[in-house]
Scaffold this active site. Structure first.
Site, PDB file in Angstrom:
ATOM      1  N   CYS A 199      -3.526  -1.342   5.751  1.00  0.00           N
ATOM      2  CA  CYS A 199      -4.921  -1.622   5.398  1.00  0.00           C
ATOM      3  C   CYS A 199      -5.077  -3.000   4.770  1.00  0.00           C
ATOM      4  O   CYS A 199      -5.250  -3.131   3.551  1.00  0.00           O
ATOM      5  CB  CYS A 199      -5.509  -0.557   4.488  1.00  0.00           C
ATOM      6  SG  CYS A 199      -7.297  -0.694   4.464  1.00  0.00           S
ATOM      7  N   CYS A 377     -11.223  -1.162   9.555  1.00  0.00           N
ATOM      8  CA  CYS A 377     -11.062  -1.340   8.120  1.00  0.00           C
ATOM      9  C   CYS A 377     -12.448  -1.386   7.482  1.00  0.00           C
ATOM     10  O   CYS A 377     -13.156  -2.383   7.622  1.00  0.00           O
ATOM     11  CB  CYS A 377     -10.323  -2.657   7.876  1.00  0.00           C
ATOM     12  SG  CYS A 377      -9.867  -2.861   6.169  1.00  0.00           S
TER      13      CYS A 377
HETATM   14  P1  FAD Z   1       2.095   7.653   6.161  1.00  0.00           P
HETATM   15  O1  FAD Z   1       0.810   8.406   6.183  1.00  0.00           O
HETATM   16  O2  FAD Z   1       2.352   6.767   5.008  1.00  0.00           O
HETATM   17  O3  FAD Z   1       3.266   8.733   6.320  1.00  0.00           O
HETATM   18  C1  FAD Z   1       4.633   8.446   6.359  1.00  0.00           C
HETATM   19  C2  FAD Z   1       5.369   9.721   5.959  1.00  0.00           C
HETATM   20  O4  FAD Z   1       6.766   9.574   6.222  1.00  0.00           O
HETATM   21  C3  FAD Z   1       5.237  10.029   4.462  1.00  0.00           C
HETATM   22  O5  FAD Z   1       4.710  11.319   4.282  1.00  0.00           O
HETATM   23  C4  FAD Z   1       6.656   9.904   3.929  1.00  0.00           C
HETATM   24  O6  FAD Z   1       6.955  10.828   2.881  1.00  0.00           O
HETATM   25  C5  FAD Z   1       7.478  10.202   5.180  1.00  0.00           C
HETATM   26  N1  FAD Z   1       8.831   9.633   5.132  1.00  0.00           N
HETATM   27  C6  FAD Z   1       9.207   8.386   4.742  1.00  0.00           C
HETATM   28  N2  FAD Z   1      10.539   8.244   4.845  1.00  0.00           N
HETATM   29  C7  FAD Z   1      11.003   9.422   5.333  1.00  0.00           C
HETATM   30  C8  FAD Z   1      12.296   9.888   5.689  1.00  0.00           C
HETATM   31  N3  FAD Z   1      13.393   9.127   5.552  1.00  0.00           N
HETATM   32  N4  FAD Z   1      12.417  11.152   6.194  1.00  0.00           N
HETATM   33  C9  FAD Z   1      11.316  11.937   6.359  1.00  0.00           C
HETATM   34  N5  FAD Z   1      10.077  11.538   6.036  1.00  0.00           N
HETATM   35  C10 FAD Z   1       9.924  10.306   5.517  1.00  0.00           C
HETATM   36  N6  FAD Z   1      -6.592   3.314   6.637  1.00  0.00           N
HETATM   37  C11 FAD Z   1      -7.831   3.399   7.217  1.00  0.00           C
HETATM   38  O7  FAD Z   1      -7.929   3.711   8.396  1.00  0.00           O
HETATM   39  N7  FAD Z   1      -8.969   3.143   6.520  1.00  0.00           N
HETATM   40  C12 FAD Z   1      -8.931   2.805   5.205  1.00  0.00           C
HETATM   41  O8  FAD Z   1      -9.972   2.589   4.599  1.00  0.00           O
HETATM   42  C13 FAD Z   1      -7.656   2.698   4.567  1.00  0.00           C
HETATM   43  N8  FAD Z   1      -7.575   2.346   3.267  1.00  0.00           N
HETATM   44  C14 FAD Z   1      -6.353   2.339   2.642  1.00  0.00           C
HETATM   45  C15 FAD Z   1      -6.307   2.026   1.296  1.00  0.00           C
HETATM   46  C16 FAD Z   1      -5.100   2.066   0.615  1.00  0.00           C
HETATM   47  C17 FAD Z   1      -5.065   1.707  -0.848  1.00  0.00           C
HETATM   48  C18 FAD Z   1      -3.910   2.456   1.296  1.00  0.00           C
HETATM   49  C19 FAD Z   1      -2.599   2.562   0.552  1.00  0.00           C
HETATM   50  C20 FAD Z   1      -3.945   2.753   2.648  1.00  0.00           C
HETATM   51  C21 FAD Z   1      -5.165   2.689   3.343  1.00  0.00           C
HETATM   52  N9  FAD Z   1      -5.253   2.950   4.712  1.00  0.00           N
HETATM   53  C22 FAD Z   1      -6.487   2.991   5.327  1.00  0.00           C
HETATM   54  C23 FAD Z   1      -4.016   3.004   5.523  1.00  0.00           C
HETATM   55  C24 FAD Z   1      -3.578   4.402   5.939  1.00  0.00           C
HETATM   56  O9  FAD Z   1      -3.519   5.280   4.832  1.00  0.00           O
HETATM   57  C25 FAD Z   1      -2.204   4.333   6.606  1.00  0.00           C
HETATM   58  O10 FAD Z   1      -2.221   3.306   7.582  1.00  0.00           O
HETATM   59  C26 FAD Z   1      -1.847   5.642   7.285  1.00  0.00           C
HETATM   60  O11 FAD Z   1      -1.766   6.673   6.332  1.00  0.00           O
HETATM   61  C27 FAD Z   1      -0.513   5.500   8.033  1.00  0.00           C
HETATM   62  O12 FAD Z   1      -0.069   6.723   8.517  1.00  0.00           O
HETATM   63  P2  FAD Z   1       1.497   6.917   8.868  1.00  0.00           P
HETATM   64  O13 FAD Z   1       1.643   8.302   9.374  1.00  0.00           O
HETATM   65  O14 FAD Z   1       1.969   5.810   9.709  1.00  0.00           O
HETATM   66  O15 FAD Z   1       2.246   6.754   7.467  1.00  0.00           O
END
Ligand code: FAD
Ligand code: UQ1
Length: 448
Positions: A199, A377
């Site tokens: 983000c 965003c």
């Molecule tokens: P995540 O949701 O981070 O999940 C990764 C998972 O992998 C976690 O649960 C973790 O525990 C697990 N993991 C890590 N290592 C291991 C391992 N070795 N073994 C097993 N599991 C593991 N997005 C938007 O669309 N709009 C917004 O307005 C927005 N605002 C944001 C504001 C903030 C402050 C933040 C921090 C993020 C924001 N985002 C927003 C971004 C969004 O939250 C992320 O891009 C999204 O959650 C990514 O999803 P993901 O599944 O790739 O990763």
């Protein structure tokens, strides 16, 4: 630790003919491994139970049926991270951003509560804690990214002091609100690091909210607000960059480009920046409030892994989301090298395409559905206004609504603050929301 059994090779084990009858369990118990018969082979194995991992588990469970999908995730709680922008600004409570992981894992999907330690895609298996081995036919990698506060000298221990916060971590987001409330007079500094981030708008959203908070509370004239960013531009898409530049100008915010935070002396309230255009030169700023966006990188388990590119991100075909080398391996979200902005909105768009890609691969067909890099965003610019940035791989606007979304709007704020959370919990995580593409097409019918 999960009670999943061991097998000595990565080949498919025999399915036991008899399983003991299990007592009736509550929905949360259904997802725990304790007391359940365990397997060490799954048709689909998902790594990571964040946004992408849960959404894909739901879609894959519908495709291959209950009992055939497993998900590896160590954390007890799942967080709706986009809410943290509003938590840091005092507009939402942190507790409202989380749910028990057990409650978001789709029924029929096995939760292996452990951490992936190693991937062995040549043998179709992964190793978890205690060297536990799980084999798969298809693998989906959704491990997110890693926050690297420790790359900044003086952090994370500096967070013990007041006046400093960071919306990016569950441990520090409420400190942002403390710093904002406690602001008296001086520099309020907001940083953007020299790495990819999730983000990319969030580092400046909290700045606009802070500016609005100071104004509302009679502190604005005491505050010198600065955006110290390692980048050379305010935002990567021209249309929204133009709108944001007007806002920073009208709100008297200073933008210091190519300034990268390298040290925090929290006891003295000093932040040290390197000037990326003058190597070796540093500048020290006194602060009354500091919001840190940490450097970020791929999770350790992906560094030097066979599935990763040289930087450590999962190496995918950018249109199909299939791995470039292993045809039964796929990836989604922040852990990938897809050249788009890392957001939950991007995950939504990717999840629909990836489900179709996997379907094709399962049927021995060539995937045809293409991901266009859609990401979004909602740039919150006040407690009741947002710019709704939506764009594609070419950094071209790809807007859902037939209005100028680069204007600050109340409707865009409502969408971000009130419509997105239910869409996330009940649409995206349940595998029903694949992004606003169909709505966009409908709303643009007849328009050029
Ligand atoms: P995540 O949701 O981070 O999940 C990764 C998972 O992998 C976690 O649960 C973790 O525990 C697990 N993991 C890590 N290592 C291991 C391992 N070795 N073994 C097993 N599991 C593991 N997005 C938007 O669309 N709009 C917004 O307005 C927005 N605002 C944001 C504001 C903030 C402050 C933040 C921090 C993020 C924001 N985002 C927003 C971004 C969004 O939250 C992320 O891009 C999204 O959650 C990514 O999803 P993901 O599944 O790739 O990763
Ligand atoms: C989106 O789909 C999404 O995931 C559910 C977000 O994350 C919370 C978003 O912030 C946005 C903006 C979208 C895109 C949705 C629409 C209706 C434009």
């Amino acid at each position: 630790m999960a009670a999943v059994g061991f097998i000595s090779s990565c080949t498919r084990p025999l399915v036991p003919l008899f399983r003991p009858r299990l007592p009736k369990m509550s929905p949360s118990q259904l997802h725990t491994t304790a007391g359940c018969a365990s397997k060490d082979y799954y048709e689909v194995l998902v790594l990571g139970g964040g946004t992408g991992g849960i959404a894909m588990s739901a879609r894959m469970k519908r495709k291959v049926g209950a009992g055939n999908v497993a998900l590896v995730e160590p954390q007890e709680k799942h967080y709706y991270q986009p809410m943290w922008t509003l938590v840091g600004a005092g507009a939402k409570q942190l507790s409202k951003s989380s749910r028990a992981t057990a409650s978001v894992i789709p029924s029929g999907v096995r939760w292996i509560q452990s951490r992936v330690q190693k991937l062995d895609p040549d043998k179709n298996c992964v190793y978890l804690e205690n060297n536990q081995k799980i084999s798969y036919k298809y693998l989906i990698i959704a491990l997110g990214l890693q926050l690297q506060y420790e790359k900044i000298k003086g952090l994370p221990e500096g967070f013990k002091y007041p006046k400093i916060g960071s919306n990016y971590s569950i441990h520090t987001v409420e400190k942002t609100w403390q710093a904002l409330k406690g602001f008296e007079e001086g520099n309020a500094i907001f940083t953007f690091p020299n790495t990819p981030v999730k983000c990319a708008g969030a580092p400046q959203k909290i700045m606009y909210l802070s500016e609005a908070y100071f104004r509302k509370n009679g502190k604005r004239s005491e505050a010198n607000i600065m955006f110290n960013t390692a980048l050379g531009m305010i935002f990567g898409v021209q249309k929204y960059a133009d709108a944001l530049l007007k806002i920073v100008k009208s709100r008297d915010i200073t933008v210091n480009y190519r300034h990268n935070l390298i040290e925090v002396r929290a006891d003295k309230q000093e932040a040290v920046f390197e000037n990326l255009d003058k190597p070796g030169t540093t500048e020290v700023y006194q602060y009354e409030m500091l919001h840190v966006t940490p450097p970020m990188g791929p999770p350790d388990v992906l560094l030097n892994s066979p599935v990763s590119d040289a930087a450590g991100w999962v190496d995918l075909d950018k249109e199909t989301l299939q791995h470039t080398k292993y045809p039964n391996v796929f990836g989604i979200g922040d852990c990938t090298n897809l050249p788009t902005s890392k957001t939950a909105a991007a995950v939504a768009g990717q999840s629909g395409v990836l489900a179709k890609t996997i379907s094709s691969v399962m049927q021995g067909k060539t995937p045809t559905k293409k991901y266009d890099g859609y990401t979004s965003c909602p740039l919150v610019t006040n407690y009741n206004r947002a710019i709704l940035a939506e764009f594609d791989y070419n950094s071209q606007p790809l807007e859902t609504f037939p209005i100028d979304q680069s204007k600050e709007r109340l409707t865009s704020f409502h969408m971000k603050a009130h419509m997105m959370p239910p869409l996330y919990w009940h649409g995206l995580l349940k595998g029903f929301w694949g992004g606003p593409g169909p709505i966009r097409k409908l709303l643009h019918l007849g328009l050029k």
